[in-house]
Design an enzyme around this catalytic site. Structure first.
Site, mmCIF file in Angstrom:
data_model
loop_
_atom_site.group_PDB
_atom_site.id
_atom_site.type_symbol
_atom_site.label_atom_id
_atom_site.label_comp_id
_atom_site.label_asym_id
_atom_site.label_seq_id
_atom_site.Cartn_x
_atom_site.Cartn_y
_atom_site.Cartn_z
ATOM 1 N N HIS A 69 -10.426 2.264 -35.482
ATOM 2 C CA HIS A 69 -9.841 1.001 -35.939
ATOM 3 C C HIS A 69 -10.957 0.024 -36.268
ATOM 4 O O HIS A 69 -11.865 -0.160 -35.471
ATOM 5 C CB HIS A 69 -8.939 0.451 -34.831
ATOM 6 C CG HIS A 69 -7.945 -0.538 -35.321
ATOM 7 N ND1 HIS A 69 -8.318 -1.777 -35.757
ATOM 8 C CD2 HIS A 69 -6.605 -0.467 -35.452
ATOM 9 C CE1 HIS A 69 -7.224 -2.432 -36.142
ATOM 10 N NE2 HIS A 69 -6.182 -1.664 -35.967
ATOM 11 N N SER A 120 -5.830 -7.590 -33.986
ATOM 12 C CA SER A 120 -4.922 -7.100 -35.025
ATOM 13 C C SER A 120 -5.586 -7.054 -36.400
ATOM 14 O O SER A 120 -6.324 -7.946 -36.800
ATOM 15 C CB SER A 120 -3.685 -7.979 -35.095
ATOM 16 O OG SER A 120 -2.945 -7.642 -36.240
ATOM 17 N N ARG A 175 -8.172 1.295 -43.089
ATOM 18 C CA ARG A 175 -8.925 1.324 -41.845
ATOM 19 C C ARG A 175 -10.195 2.170 -41.917
ATOM 20 O O ARG A 175 -11.256 1.740 -41.467
ATOM 21 C CB ARG A 175 -8.055 1.912 -40.723
ATOM 22 C CG ARG A 175 -6.977 0.964 -40.262
ATOM 23 C CD ARG A 175 -6.123 1.618 -39.205
ATOM 24 N NE ARG A 175 -5.106 0.685 -38.725
ATOM 25 C CZ ARG A 175 -4.190 0.960 -37.821
ATOM 26 N NH1 ARG A 175 -4.149 2.165 -37.271
ATOM 27 N NH2 ARG A 175 -3.312 0.056 -37.439
ATOM 28 N N LEU A 198 4.683 4.863 -32.610
ATOM 29 C CA LEU A 198 5.866 4.590 -31.790
ATOM 30 C C LEU A 198 7.045 5.390 -32.317
ATOM 31 O O LEU A 198 7.831 5.962 -31.566
ATOM 32 C CB LEU A 198 6.178 3.088 -31.805
ATOM 33 C CG LEU A 198 5.037 2.159 -31.391
ATOM 34 C CD1 LEU A 198 5.529 0.711 -31.309
ATOM 35 C CD2 LEU A 198 4.445 2.576 -30.065
#
Lengths: 639, 254
Positions: free
Chosen positions: A266, A284, A330, A441
């Site tokens: 990240h 974030s 990213r 998720l």
């Protein structure tokens, strides 16, 4: 070995429903005669345990934390994707499928990814019914936002705590089943081995992390939901206790490990400040919407950032990628930060950081607007670093965040060991060589709520599973194996602490098996990891004893496994002589510095079979060819 | 590199649940302002291991303030001096050269000590088991947007749902009450239309379980609200009491 993915035939959109029609069922009154072990209580494990118990199976649930609610899924911030198309912006299952498979740089299995997109909507229904407080519009209906790698707004979110809220939903469903007596719940238990009888997974061995007792558990099927292995890098955004041990011990019992080299890094994390640093904190990605990334043009320029005039600043993303600028994906952002720091232009005390500067955004939009957008992130940054980002630029650097690789599974999420199922980040199945934001998720919950509960029934109904007792010789052997490993760790009585070994391993992995890799570096890494592993077994010092709460002993076992996995990751990265998604081989880049795939030769899943470790790790490669019937393979470009 | 400074520590050491415990003195002279409190303890442990001594055991996991694992009483304050901050997010820049810091576990009858600073908080899980959920089987949920919820109600529910289950509220309470923890879950679920059918049953079951675990009653000290790392409001407790009384009046069995 024949790697049969067991993907059903027929049109893409009918595969899952056809499969559900074809698979065998276990009658309701027979379910209570069957025991299922679920290891791990994150989104995949919590949802699987609850759903299996609701169906009537006897479930035993294990986790290493003191409560199921603390699994690392809790830390996921951004959101969860679903193809509801509530914003009416043209989203549908096909688009979610397509974005996910493209984001993964065409290294995942079409049928699995399509199913994931199909199930996505049911997950949102389930979570809302449980009382998950997703963001809503004033009309009372659910809100959506957009996320990287997609041109539609399909992400459902609960402020910056979506993972926490979804996990608590699964945890509460699980606690209900504990209350009903359908789940036996064992927190502070660590799985140390898998028990195979007649070639099938029939139980596990655990260590009670409070008493130190080695325990035996029998089952008809084992579901592994133990997360990813990013902590091999020592510093990562993972929780400190996240580890590969359960998966690795299954690998050593014959489960294939797939695509271990696919690691997502990240770009926007708070940089390392010193050797004592224990983990990295994610900031974030949304900050790149308004922050400008730069380093001083002059190497070793240590003037305070606000004293460096504009013409002496190198806005490297804006210069190299004029159309995407600071909003490149990213992997591209991470790679370029490393490049400028390796060239000596990095900032901060370690030289491994770049500036993320809000000066111009504040000038243009005002402090108030910026504070409304990012206030909580600015506060968090100031709390950790002591710097105020309204006044001085943030310092950021990339950090390891997620691992796409994991145990190989077929369409039923069963590994090559019959009865061993693997769900969530622990398997390799859906993200290919790169995971899109808000997809982890979705995958964990799809696996646990809506796939495993059906496919496990098919396995149980379709297999002879004679009763076994935990005094079976296979349990004796596995329990002794776990005990001997602990004795061996405690008896080295060397000079160097577990943490030092872990930190050294992390450095090798970061330098040579990290953001960018090349053949020479990977070969060096393999030699260095072997040497470090030898040294570990000669010189590690594990304090205390077994019959006690002993965190250093827990960590020693996990680091020992990382010292083997590291070699496999380097070997896999060396073997994959192409670039794909997050796996960038410096030998294979486009003229623009993007990952250059070689679809002719590398359109396959690398599935490694453990064959022993004796100085060197012995692993046999098996290939599952990826066939793309429904999408066309393309080169990514962000210029 | 930032300058280092010296910190004196008095840390609770206890070999096991039934063993006597005591505060033990340690001095660390290489503390730097960027370290988190737990990283400072990591450094101490590395020093202890190098000296052949047993490290201090303490709970932690995410180290970013969300998992609720870390739980230290620092100079008598749960999670230390900084408001709205978990132990893992507390940084050493809040301390000065020569400071003495007393570090103890979260103490409560319902939180027995396991070792050193590690306690057993499974009583909190059992309160959730008693009723901290909406009973909906996987697969039986209606379409998500078929249940509209007022945004203000949903936002408020979120404020309570954000509890991380660390137990600081219990440790800070003179009565060792778990009312803020229990009240927060009730204020989250009882607020939603989905949670309405089980509202009475849930409230009574959770309150009774809280008592059964040996947590004390609430006497409105509000220490819980002051130490809560995520800022849960004590109005959760008032809501819990109202719902509990209403449920009893309506004939829900205790």
């Amino acid at each position: 070995m024949n790697l049969d993915s067991k993907v059903p035939s027929g049109p893409l959109e009918e595969k899952w429903s056809k499969h559900l029609n074809d698979i065998k069922l276990v009658a309701p009154n027979n379910k209570r005669k069957h025991n299922v072990i679920v290891v791990g209580t994150g989104l995949a494990g919590g949802s699987a345990a609850a759903s299996l118990a609701e169906l009537g199976y006897n479930v035993k649930s294990f986790c290493i934390q003191d409560s199921a609610r603390r699994a690392h899924s809790i830390a996921a911030q951004g959101g969860i994707n679903a193809a509801k198309n509530y914003p009416n912006d043209g989203d549908n299952i096909w688009r979610l499928f397509y974005d996910t498979i493209k984001g993964g740089d065409y290294r995942s299995r079409e049928a699995n990814v399509y199913r994931l997109a199909q199930i996505s909507n049911e997950i949102i229904d389930q979570a809302v019914a449980q009382g998950v407080p997703f963001a809503r519009e004033y009309g009372g209906l659910l809100a959506n936002r957009s996320f990287g790698g997609a041109q539609v707004s399909r992400t459902f979110y609960a402020r910056g705590q979506t993972g926490q809220q979804l996990l608590l939903g699964a945890y509460q469903a699980m606690m209900r089943q504990v209350h009903e007596g359908k789940i036996e719940y064992y927190p502070r238990h660590e799985m140390l081995d898998l028990v195979l009888i007649d070639g099938k997974a029939r139980g596990i061995i655990t260590r009670d992390l409070v008493s130190g007792e080695i325990k035996r558990w029998m089952a008809d099927a084992v579901v592994l939901c133990t997360g990813g292995y990013g902590n091999i890098f020592y510093l990562s955004t993972n929780a400190k206790n996240s580890n590969v041990t359960a998966a690795w011990r299954c690998h050593k019992r014959g489960a294939l490990f797939a695509n271990p080299c696919y690691v997502q890094i990240h770009p926007t994390c708070i940089p390392v400040s010193g050797d004592y640093q224990s983990k990295l904190t994610l900031m974030s990605e949304s900050l790149r919407n308004d922050g400008r990334v730069w380093v001083p043009r002059k190497k070793g320029d240590n003037r305070p950032p606000n004293q460096i005039p504009d013409d002496e600043r190198y806005y490297y993303l804006e210069e190299k990628y004029p159309s995407f600028g600071n909003l490149v994906p990213r992997d591209v952002a991470s790679r370029n930060a490393k490049i400028v720091c390796d060239e000596g232009m990095g900032v901060g005390p370690t030289g491994y950081a770049v500036y993320l500067d809000f000066r111009d955004a504040i000038k243009r939009q005002g402090v108030k607007t910026i504070s409304e957008k990012y206030g909580n992130l600015f506060d968090m940054y100031e709390n950790i670093t002591g710097d105020n980002p309204y006044e001085v630029p943030m310092r950021i650097f990339p950090a390891v965040h997620y691992t796409m690789g994991g145990l190989w599974v077929d369409y039923n999420l069963m590994s090559n060991i019959p009865g061993l199922f693997v769900a969530g980040e622990a398997n390799f199945s859906d993200h290919g060589a790169n995971r899109l934001g808000a997809s982890a998720l979705m995958q964990g919950l799809a696996d646990g709520y809506f796939i495993i509960p059906y496919t496990i029934g098919d396995y149980i109904a379709g297999n002879e599973l004679p009763e076994v007792k935990t005094n079976h010789e296979a349990f004796d052997e596995a329990a002794q194996n776990a005990q001997q490993h602990i004795d061996k760790l405690l008896n080295v009585k060397g000079e160097k602490s577990v943490v030092e070994f872990h930190r050294e391993l992390g450095k090798i992995m970061w330098d040579k098996v990290g953001i960018a890799r090349n053949a020479e570096g990977l070969k060096e890494a393999i030699v260095q990891i072997r040497a470090l592993r030898d040294e570990f077994w000669q010189n590690v010092r594990v304090p205390g004893d077994q019959a006690n709460y002993n965190k250093y002993l827990e960590f020693a076992g996990r680091v020992a496994d990382f010292l083997e996995l590291g070699e496999l990751m380097a070997q896999d990265a060396l073997n994959r002589d192409e670039s794909a998604g997050c796996h960038l081989r410096e030998e294979h880049q486009t003229s623009e510095g993007e990952a250059l795939r070689n679809d002719e030769e590398y359109s396959f899943v690398s599935a490694w079979e453990y064959q022993g470790v004796n100085g060197q790790l012995q692993e046999q490669l098996h290939k599952e060819n990826l066939e793309f019937e429904f999408v066309e393979l393309k080169q990514r470009s962000y210029k | 590199m930032a300058d280092t400074f010296t910190i004196h520590l008095k840390i609770w050491r206890q070999a096991g649940p039934d063993q006597p415990g005591k505060l033990v003195d340690y001095t660390l002279d290489n503390v730097n302002e960027h370290m988190s409190f737990l990283e400072m303890l990591d450094v101490l442990n590395e020093q202890l291991v190098a000296e052949g001594k047993e490290p201090v055991e303490f709970d932690y996991d995410c180290r970013e303030g969300i998992c609720g694992s870390c739980n230290l009483m620092i100079n008598g304050q749960a999670h230390g001096p900084k408001a709205l901050t978990c132990t893992c997010q507390l940084h050493m820049r809040n301390y000065s050269d020569g400071d003495t810091i007393v570090v103890e576990p979260f103490r409560a009858r319902a939180f027995p000590v396991i070792k050193d600073l590690v306690v057993d908080r499974s009583a909190l899980d059992r309160i959730i088991q008693a009723g901290g959920y909406i009973s909906v089987k996987t697969g039986s949920a209606p379409e998500a947007n078929s249940i509209p919820v007022d945004k203000a109600v949903s936002d408020k529910a979120f404020d309570y749902a954000t509890c991380i289950g660390c137990g600081a509220c219990v440790a800070a309470c003179p009565n060792s009450s778990a009312s803020l923890f229990t009240g927060a879950k009730l204020a989250h679920l009882n607020r939603f239309p989905q949670g309405e059918p089980e509202r009475r049953k849930r409230t009574v079951a959770m309150v009774e379980q809280m008592d059964a675990e040996g947590f004390g009653d609430c006497s409105n000290f509000a220490e819980c609200e002051a130490v809560c790392p995520v800022g849960i409001s004590i109005s959760a407790i008032a809501e819990m009491r109202r719902d509990y009384m209403k449920a009893l009046v309506a004939g829900e069995e205790a």
